[in-house]
Design an enzyme around this catalytic site. Sequence first.
Site, PDB file in Angstrom:
ATOM      1  CE  LYS A  53     -56.369 -55.390  69.534  1.00  0.00           C
ATOM      2  NZ  LYS A  53     -56.867 -56.491  68.671  1.00  0.00           N
ATOM      3  CD  GLN A  97     -60.027 -58.305  68.433  1.00  0.00           C
ATOM      4  OE1 GLN A  97     -59.310 -57.381  68.067  1.00  0.00           O
ATOM      5  NE2 GLN A  97     -59.602 -59.223  69.280  1.00  0.00           N
ATOM      6  CG  ASP A 120     -54.202 -57.832  63.748  1.00  0.00           C
ATOM      7  OD1 ASP A 120     -53.590 -57.605  64.814  1.00  0.00           O
ATOM      8  OD2 ASP A 120     -55.433 -57.942  63.680  1.00  0.00           O
TER       9      ASP A 120
END
Length: 292
Positions: A53, A97, A120
């Site tokens: 990422k 995460q 997200d």
Amino acid sequence: MMKLLDGKWVSALILEEITAEVALLKNKFGKTPHLAAILVGNDGASETYVNSKMKNCEKVGMESSLIRLDANVSEKELLDTVEKLNREQSVNGFIVQLPLPKHIDEQKVIKAILPQKDVDGFHPDNIGKMVLNMPSFIPATPFGILQMIEKYAIETAGKHCVVVGRSHIVGLPMSILMGRNAYPGNCTVTLTHSKTKNLKEVCLSADILIVAMGKPDFITADMVKQDAVVIDVGTTRVPDSTKKTGFAIKGDVKFEEVAPKCSYISPVPGGVGLMTVTSLIKNTLLAFKNTL
Ligand code: GUN
């Protein structure tokens, strides 16, 4: 004739578009989109994802920051870090995460993220907006799958889409998205899970089969209809001494025997995985543009 859904090709195309737009916006506004990631602990797979990422941010000319916290960080300390990023003007979007260590309440952490920075798309506000077909951040892996379907101009209206696995990250949002009044969408959707009866028969009736369960080689040729579209979201690490890393990444679909039956199939690796990172970057650009 079977066609491969090439995630490498689609993600490269999208990253190029993003690179051009980032440069344009930098020129016009003198600002750069900024993605931050919080990584708790040092799970190997999570490290790989987060590094990818960050690396791809650089590639498109965006800023990125990685905040590492110890595996036994307290929930309070993690929530404080989230709060800090909520307030940090220079950060347009950030992610925590997953998975998190067991002593931390994942839902509580997700709820603490400012919805307009939740790139997200996991915050209840964003899930709610997605369900109602309102503008929102769509979770990266489902968003990536939608873009893949779109790039290959795969017909979806009126098709039977079977989703295997109901995770909050992939299966559940995917089932909602494929049923929306949109393209891609307008499918008749069946969401299957560990309690589903006659899974084989249900899968056999799928025009579009999206598999996200994390069980290598689970989907065999006898579970797939002739000319189906098969999208494999599995990325399980299995020991493989022929690989430098000591492991290989395996999908949920037994590719060699399933592929010949498909109209389209996504391989692992080289399929959906690459789309996930690209979609997160795309969401970050969107978050940035919302602040201009
Ligand atoms: N873990 C597995 N997939 C994801 C994802 O898309 N976002 C985050 N934050 N964690 C993940």
